[in-house]
Design a protein around this motif. Structure first.
Motif, PDB file in Angstrom:
ATOM      1  N   SER A   4       0.840  -1.195   0.000  1.00 45.91           N
ATOM      2  CA  SER A   4       0.000   0.000   0.000  1.00 45.91           C
ATOM      3  C   SER A   4       0.876   1.246   0.000  1.00 45.91           C
ATOM      4  O   SER A   4       2.089   1.178   0.226  1.00 45.91           O
ATOM      5  N   ALA A   5       0.261   2.401  -0.205  1.00 42.40           N
ATOM      6  CA  ALA A   5       1.004   3.658  -0.223  1.00 42.40           C
ATOM      7  C   ALA A   5       1.658   3.951   1.124  1.00 42.40           C
ATOM      8  O   ALA A   5       2.685   4.630   1.194  1.00 42.40           O
ATOM      9  N   SER A   6       1.090   3.418   2.209  1.00 41.34           N
ATOM     10  CA  SER A   6       1.656   3.636   3.537  1.00 41.34           C
ATOM     11  C   SER A   6       2.823   2.705   3.839  1.00 41.34           C
ATOM     12  O   SER A   6       3.469   2.820   4.876  1.00 41.34           O
ATOM     13  N   GLY A   7       3.080   1.760   2.923  1.00 42.82           N
ATOM     14  CA  GLY A   7       4.155   0.799   3.130  1.00 42.82           C
ATOM     15  C   GLY A   7       3.687  -0.499   3.750  1.00 42.82           C
ATOM     16  O   GLY A   7       4.490  -1.418   3.947  1.00 42.82           O
ATOM     17  N   GLY A   8       2.408  -0.597   4.062  1.00 41.78           N
ATOM     18  CA  GLY A   8       1.862  -1.824   4.629  1.00 41.78           C
ATOM     19  C   GLY A   8       1.537  -2.845   3.553  1.00 41.78           C
ATOM     20  O   GLY A   8       1.949  -2.714   2.395  1.00 41.78           O
ATOM     21  N   ALA A   9       0.780  -3.848   3.939  1.00 35.90           N
ATOM     22  CA  ALA A   9       0.419  -4.916   3.008  1.00 35.90           C
ATOM     23  C   ALA A   9      -0.445  -4.387   1.866  1.00 35.90           C
ATOM     24  O   ALA A   9      -1.141  -3.373   2.005  1.00 35.90           O
ATOM     25  N   LEU A  10      -0.376  -5.046   0.739  1.00 31.89           N
ATOM     26  CA  LEU A  10      -1.198  -4.706  -0.417  1.00 31.89           C
ATOM     27  C   LEU A  10      -2.668  -4.704  -0.002  1.00 31.89           C
ATOM     28  O   LEU A  10      -3.135  -5.616   0.670  1.00 31.89           O
ATOM     29  N   ILE A  11      -3.401  -3.670  -0.419  1.00 33.15           N
ATOM     30  CA  ILE A  11      -4.821  -3.589  -0.104  1.00 33.15           C
ATOM     31  C   ILE A  11      -5.618  -4.169  -1.260  1.00 33.15           C
ATOM     32  O   ILE A  11      -5.462  -3.734  -2.408  1.00 33.15           O
ATOM     33  N   THR A  12      -6.453  -5.136  -0.966  1.00 37.59           N
ATOM     34  CA  THR A  12      -7.222  -5.813  -2.005  1.00 37.59           C
ATOM     35  C   THR A  12      -8.676  -5.939  -1.565  1.00 37.59           C
ATOM     36  O   THR A  12      -9.020  -5.683  -0.415  1.00 37.59           O
ATOM     37  N   GLY A  13      -9.528  -6.376  -2.485  1.00 38.28           N
ATOM     38  CA  GLY A  13     -10.925  -6.589  -2.140  1.00 38.28           C
ATOM     39  C   GLY A  13     -11.822  -6.530  -3.361  1.00 38.28           C
ATOM     40  O   GLY A  13     -11.357  -6.432  -4.506  1.00 38.28           O
ATOM     41  N   ALA A  14     -13.109  -6.576  -3.115  1.00 33.66           N
ATOM     42  CA  ALA A  14     -14.088  -6.491  -4.196  1.00 33.66           C
ATOM     43  C   ALA A  14     -14.130  -5.065  -4.755  1.00 33.66           C
ATOM     44  O   ALA A  14     -13.708  -4.114  -4.092  1.00 33.66           O
ATOM     45  N   ASN A  15     -14.620  -4.941  -5.978  1.00 33.55           N
ATOM     46  CA  ASN A  15     -14.761  -3.632  -6.620  1.00 33.55           C
ATOM     47  C   ASN A  15     -13.453  -2.841  -6.626  1.00 33.55           C
ATOM     48  O   ASN A  15     -13.423  -1.643  -6.346  1.00 33.55           O
ATOM     49  N   HIS A  16     -12.393  -3.545  -6.944  1.00 29.23           N
ATOM     50  CA  HIS A  16     -11.054  -2.949  -6.976  1.00 29.23           C
ATOM     51  C   HIS A  16     -10.788  -2.445  -8.396  1.00 29.23           C
ATOM     52  O   HIS A  16     -10.629  -3.236  -9.327  1.00 29.23           O
ATOM     53  N   ALA A  17     -10.729  -1.127  -8.569  1.00 23.41           N
ATOM     54  CA  ALA A  17     -10.499  -0.527  -9.883  1.00 23.41           C
ATOM     55  C   ALA A  17      -9.015  -0.274 -10.100  1.00 23.41           C
ATOM     56  O   ALA A  17      -8.350   0.342  -9.253  1.00 23.41           O
ATOM     57  N   ILE A  18      -8.480  -0.749 -11.228  1.00 17.18           N
ATOM     58  CA  ILE A  18      -7.094  -0.485 -11.618  1.00 17.18           C
ATOM     59  C   ILE A  18      -7.134   0.388 -12.862  1.00 17.18           C
ATOM     60  O   ILE A  18      -7.852   0.076 -13.829  1.00 17.18           O
ATOM     61  N   ASN A  19      -6.376   1.487 -12.846  1.00 19.75           N
ATOM     62  CA  ASN A  19      -6.478   2.516 -13.878  1.00 19.75           C
ATOM     63  C   ASN A  19      -5.175   2.682 -14.651  1.00 19.75           C
ATOM     64  O   ASN A  19      -4.090   2.711 -14.059  1.00 19.75           O
TER      65      ASN A  19
END
Length: 299
Positions: A121-136
Motif C-alpha cells: 500500500s502507499a503507507s508501506g503496509g500490506a497490499l490492499i485488495t478486495g471487491a470492486n477494486h479498480a485499476i487505472n
C-alpha cells in the motif's frame, strides 16, 4: 558388558529403578557429557503462485481506461500497459504503490510498453485488495492494459526477479526477443504492444516446457494501442523465450518480467532434554527442567 562397550539402542529405552539408588562417580578429571547432539534447523516452504483475477481495461479514446476486479487474497498486482506517445501511469482505487518494472518503446508518436506491479500500500503496509477494486491506466491519450492479480508471491521488494525489454518499435512478427532463466516456481509474464492492428495473435511457449495462460489483451488500433500478455508459473529452471506471431506487425515492443514466490520459514527445533527429580526441604515435590534450542525464538 563393559561401560566402554555399550551398544547403540535399537528402540526406546526406559529404566525403572524402583527404590534402587543410581550413582555415577567420575573419579578423575575427565569430561562427563550427557548430551543430545541433534542440531536445530530452519527449513522453508515455497508458496505456489496462483491467479486470483484478471481483466482488460476499457477500450475508450480517453486519458484513463480502467478495469474493476475482485482482488481479495491477492499479494501482487501486475499490469502490462501500452500507451501512445509516452509511458502510462498506473493507479488503483485502494491506493497501492505501483512500480514500473520493464519498459520498451517510448519513441515519440508511437507506443510505449511497460509492465507495472504493486505489492504494498502507499503507507508501506500490506497490499490492499478486495471487491470492486479498480485499476487505472492513464496517459495523454490512447492507452490500455492487461491486468492480473496473483496470490502466493513475495510481499516485499524482493518480489521482483528479472526484467527484460526489447523493441524501440522495431520488432516484426514473429516476436521473440525477450527471455528469462527463472527459478522453479517463479511467475513469468510476457507480452507486447504495438501502434498497429494486432488482433488474435498466436502465442507459443517456444519449447520452454511451461503451461502458459491464454493471451489477454486487445488488438484493435482505433481508440487504444494494441497490447497482449500471457503468464505462467515456471515448472523448471529452463530458459523461457516465448513467441508472438501476428502477420503485418512490424513495429512492436516486447517486455518480460519474473516475480518471486513467498518463502515461508518452517522452524525445526532441537529435541527436548529433560531433567526430572524430587527436591527436598521443609517438604518435597517433583520437579523437572527442560533445555531446547527453539529456531526463530527471540531470546
Amino acid at each position: 558388558p563393559l561401560w566402554s562397550n555399550l551398544q547403540n539402542a535399537v528402540a526406546a529405552l526406559t529404566l525403572a529403578n524402583a527404590n534402587y539408588a543410581t550413582t555415577f562417580n567420575q573419579t578423575s578429571a575427565v569430561t562427563w557429557t550427557w548430551a543430545n547432539t541433534t542440531a536445530s534447523t530452519s527449513a522453508s516452504t515455497v508458496s505456489t503462485i496462483a491467479l486470483v483475477a484478471s481483466g482488460v481495461t476499457t477500450l475508450l479514446a480517453q486519458t484513463t481506461n480502467s478495469v474493476t476486479l475482485n482482488t481479495t487474497g491477492a499479494t501482487l498486482l501486475v499490469v502490462l500497459a501500452n500507451s501512445y506517445n509516452g509511458y502510462a501511469t498506473i493507479t488503483d482505487s485502494f491506493g497501492n504503490t505501483w512500480t514500473k518494472a520493464s519498459t520498451a518503446g517510448e519513441t515519440p508518436g508511437v507506443s510505449a510498453v511497460a509492465i507495472y506491479y504493486a505489492y504494498s500500500s502507499a503507507s508501506g503496509g500490506a497490499l490492499i485488495t478486495g471487491a470492486n477494486h479498480a485499476i487505472n491506466v492513464t496517459s495523454s491519450n490512447y492507452n490500455g492494459g492487461s491486468v492480473y492479480a496473483f496470490s502466493g508471491t513475495n510481499t516485499t521488494s524482493a518480489v521482483l526477479g528479472t526484467a527484460t525489454a526489447a523493441g524501440a518499435t522495431n520488432l516484426a512478427s514473429p516476436i521473440a526477443s525477450c527471455s528469462i532463466t527463472p527459478v522453479t516456481g517463479d511467475l513469468l509474464i510476457n507480452g507486447f504492444g504495438v501502434n498497429q492492428t494486432a488482433t488474435a495473435p498466436t502465442f507459443s511457449a517456444n519449447g520452454d516446457g511451461n503451461t502458459w495462460s491464454s493471451p489477454l489483451g486487445n488488438g484493435a488500433d482505433v481508440t487504444i494501442q494494441a497490447f497482449w500478455a500471457a503468464y505462467t508459473v515456471a515448472a523448471s529452471a529452463t530458459t523461457s523465450n516465448p513467441k508472438w506471431t501476428r502477420a503485418s506487425v512490424t513495429q512492436a515492443n516486447q517486455v518480460m518480467v519474473s516475480f518471486k514466490p513467498s518463502v515461508v520459514s518452517v522452524p525445526q527445533s532441537s529435541p527436548i532434554l529433560t531433567l526430572a527429580g524430587t527436591y527436598y526441604g521443609s517438604g518435597s515435590a517433583a520437579d523437572s527442567w527442560t533445555v531446547q534450542t527453539i529456531e526463530g525464538a527471540l531470546v
